[in-house]
Design a protein around this motif. Structure first.
Motif, PDB file in Angstrom:
ATOM      1  N   ILE A   8       1.184  -1.536   0.453  1.00 39.33           N
ATOM      2  CA  ILE A   8      -0.058   0.151   0.117  1.00 39.33           C
ATOM      3  C   ILE A   8       0.900   1.524  -0.001  1.00 39.33           C
ATOM      4  O   ILE A   8       0.767   2.215  -0.170  1.00 39.33           O
ATOM      5  CB  ILE A   8      -1.357   0.123   1.402  1.00 39.33           C
ATOM      6  N   ALA A   9       2.229   1.467  -0.058  1.00 37.73           N
ATOM      7  CA  ALA A   9       3.246   2.228   0.402  1.00 37.73           C
ATOM      8  C   ALA A   9       4.760   1.965  -0.314  1.00 37.73           C
ATOM      9  O   ALA A   9       4.746   0.974   0.473  1.00 37.73           O
ATOM     10  CB  ALA A   9       2.883   3.191   1.961  1.00 37.73           C
ATOM     11  N   ARG A  10       5.440   2.412  -0.301  1.00 40.12           N
ATOM     12  CA  ARG A  10       6.550   2.752  -0.550  1.00 40.12           C
ATOM     13  C   ARG A  10       7.702   3.649   0.419  1.00 40.12           C
ATOM     14  O   ARG A  10       6.921   5.021   0.409  1.00 40.12           O
ATOM     15  CB  ARG A  10       7.017   2.404  -2.255  1.00 40.12           C
ATOM     16  N   TYR A  11       8.544   3.604   1.052  1.00 43.00           N
ATOM     17  CA  TYR A  11       9.075   4.867   1.214  1.00 43.00           C
ATOM     18  C   TYR A  11      10.350   4.160   1.181  1.00 43.00           C
ATOM     19  O   TYR A  11      11.440   3.098   0.931  1.00 43.00           O
ATOM     20  CB  TYR A  11       9.052   4.837   3.073  1.00 43.00           C
ATOM     21  N   GLY A  28      -5.270  -1.959  15.327  1.00 42.70           N
ATOM     22  CA  GLY A  28      -5.703  -3.311  14.288  1.00 42.70           C
ATOM     23  C   GLY A  28      -5.231  -3.834  13.262  1.00 42.70           C
ATOM     24  O   GLY A  28      -5.597  -5.390  13.095  1.00 42.70           O
ATOM     25  N   ILE A  29      -4.043  -3.407  12.597  1.00 42.25           N
ATOM     26  CA  ILE A  29      -3.467  -3.738  11.104  1.00 42.25           C
ATOM     27  C   ILE A  29      -2.743  -4.461  11.709  1.00 42.25           C
ATOM     28  O   ILE A  29      -1.654  -4.349  11.947  1.00 42.25           O
ATOM     29  CB  ILE A  29      -4.108  -2.879  10.411  1.00 42.25           C
ATOM     30  N   LYS A  30      -2.473  -6.293  10.634  1.00 40.37           N
ATOM     31  CA  LYS A  30      -0.777  -6.710  10.730  1.00 40.37           C
ATOM     32  C   LYS A  30      -0.266  -6.205   9.818  1.00 40.37           C
ATOM     33  O   LYS A  30      -0.526  -6.405   8.117  1.00 40.37           O
ATOM     34  CB  LYS A  30      -1.317  -7.914  10.605  1.00 40.37           C
ATOM     35  N   GLU A  59      -7.209  -7.970   3.338  1.00 36.92           N
ATOM     36  CA  GLU A  59      -8.954  -7.403   3.753  1.00 36.92           C
ATOM     37  C   GLU A  59      -8.900  -6.273   4.539  1.00 36.92           C
ATOM     38  O   GLU A  59      -9.624  -5.622   4.395  1.00 36.92           O
ATOM     39  CB  GLU A  59      -9.566  -8.162   4.085  1.00 36.92           C
ATOM     40  N   ASP A  60      -7.800  -5.693   4.742  1.00 33.77           N
ATOM     41  CA  ASP A  60      -7.339  -4.699   5.297  1.00 33.77           C
ATOM     42  C   ASP A  60      -7.026  -3.484   4.773  1.00 33.77           C
ATOM     43  O   ASP A  60      -6.237  -2.478   5.506  1.00 33.77           O
ATOM     44  CB  ASP A  60      -6.454  -4.648   6.701  1.00 33.77           C
ATOM     45  N   VAL A  61      -6.965  -4.063   3.941  1.00 34.24           N
ATOM     46  CA  VAL A  61      -5.974  -2.080   2.412  1.00 34.24           C
ATOM     47  C   VAL A  61      -7.275  -0.773   2.691  1.00 34.24           C
ATOM     48  O   VAL A  61      -6.372   0.403   2.879  1.00 34.24           O
ATOM     49  CB  VAL A  61      -6.452  -2.518   0.916  1.00 34.24           C
ATOM     50  N   ILE A  62      -8.415  -0.891   2.431  1.00 35.44           N
ATOM     51  CA  ILE A  62      -9.151  -0.091   2.415  1.00 35.44           C
ATOM     52  C   ILE A  62      -9.352   0.892   3.603  1.00 35.44           C
ATOM     53  O   ILE A  62      -8.678   1.962   3.856  1.00 35.44           O
ATOM     54  CB  ILE A  62     -10.175  -0.268   1.837  1.00 35.44           C
ATOM     55  N   LYS A  63      -9.184  -0.328   5.295  1.00 33.29           N
ATOM     56  CA  LYS A  63      -9.208   0.287   6.411  1.00 33.29           C
ATOM     57  C   LYS A  63      -6.990   0.998   6.440  1.00 33.29           C
ATOM     58  O   LYS A  63      -7.081   2.216   6.713  1.00 33.29           O
ATOM     59  CB  LYS A  63      -8.907  -0.415   7.320  1.00 33.29           C
ATOM     60  N   ALA A  64      -6.516   0.375   5.549  1.00 27.88           N
ATOM     61  CA  ALA A  64      -4.943   0.415   6.401  1.00 27.88           C
ATOM     62  C   ALA A  64      -4.454   2.485   5.285  1.00 27.88           C
ATOM     63  O   ALA A  64      -4.353   3.329   5.454  1.00 27.88           O
ATOM     64  CB  ALA A  64      -3.915  -0.432   5.347  1.00 27.88           C
ATOM     65  N   LYS A  65      -5.539   2.305   3.868  1.00 27.01           N
ATOM     66  CA  LYS A  65      -5.314   3.388   3.295  1.00 27.01           C
ATOM     67  C   LYS A  65      -5.936   4.467   3.779  1.00 27.01           C
ATOM     68  O   LYS A  65      -5.708   5.675   3.509  1.00 27.01           O
ATOM     69  CB  LYS A  65      -5.934   3.053   2.162  1.00 27.01           C
ATOM     70  N   SER A  69      -4.166   8.475   5.047  1.00 27.16           N
ATOM     71  CA  SER A  69      -4.722   9.234   4.151  1.00 27.16           C
ATOM     72  C   SER A  69      -5.159   9.965   5.497  1.00 27.16           C
ATOM     73  O   SER A  69      -4.480  11.401   5.355  1.00 27.16           O
ATOM     74  CB  SER A  69      -5.769   9.425   3.401  1.00 27.16           C
ATOM     75  N   ALA A  70      -4.844   9.435   6.483  1.00 27.20           N
ATOM     76  CA  ALA A  70      -4.836  10.805   7.518  1.00 27.20           C
ATOM     77  C   ALA A  70      -4.214  11.362   8.559  1.00 27.20           C
ATOM     78  O   ALA A  70      -3.742  12.456   9.096  1.00 27.20           O
ATOM     79  CB  ALA A  70      -5.676  10.327   9.137  1.00 27.20           C
ATOM     80  N   ILE A  71      -3.111  10.488   7.985  1.00 31.64           N
ATOM     81  CA  ILE A  71      -1.634  11.554   7.944  1.00 31.64           C
ATOM     82  C   ILE A  71      -1.301  12.101   7.585  1.00 31.64           C
ATOM     83  O   ILE A  71      -0.716  12.504   6.801  1.00 31.64           O
ATOM     84  CB  ILE A  71      -0.045  10.067   8.316  1.00 31.64           C
TER      85      ILE A  71
END
Length: 137
Positions: A8-11, A28-30, A59-65, A69-71
């Motif tokens: 979902i991201a690269r740093y 709570g996201i792995k 299954e956690d992609v949408i929640k993690a994104k 976006s809030a950061i």
């Protein structure tokens, strides 16, 4: 059902990825980091291998994104308030260092020749929307 991870991201550096990893794990996201040890061993290969990949379960992609976006990725002042461009009032402002005077140039040259960090740099802010450069007063 096999659980798979999605990037979902690269740093560029693993320290940035570790901070975001901690934030996502607190929700709570792995999270799994890929290529972080390689880049810690040799940071110069970060661009060549695509940086540190931050992966979460599919299954956690949408929640993690949504959390990412809030950061706030843009500049803040000493009080934690967003910095706004004085020209267009956008809050998409980033800090950067520049070499625009003789003192900064000589500091850069000495640092380059002797392998040390520069002892004099100028920091400015630049708006991503209108490319206006300004110092923070």
């Amino acid at each position: 059902m096999a659980k798979t991870f999605a990037t979902i991201a690269r740093y560029q550096y693993s320290s940035e990825a570790q901070i975001v990893k901690g934030r996502l794990e607190a929700e709570g996201i792995k999270v799994f980091l890929s290529d972080n040890i390689t880049i810690d061993t040799d940071p110069l290969v970060s661009n060549a291998i695509g940086g540190v990949k931050l992966k979460v379960l599919t299954e956690d992609v949408i929640k993690a994104k949504h959390i990412l976006s809030a950061i706030n990725a843009y500049s803040l002042d000493d009080n934690g308030n967003r910095i706004y461009c004085p020209k267009c009032t956008s809050d998409h402002v980033n800090v950067y260092s520049s070499i625009k005077d003789l003192k900064s140039l000589s500091s850069f040259v000495i640092g380059f020749l002797f392998g040390t960090l520069p002892f004099s740099t100028r920091y400015h802010y630049k708006c991503e929307k209108c490319d206006f450069e300004f110092p923070l007063k």
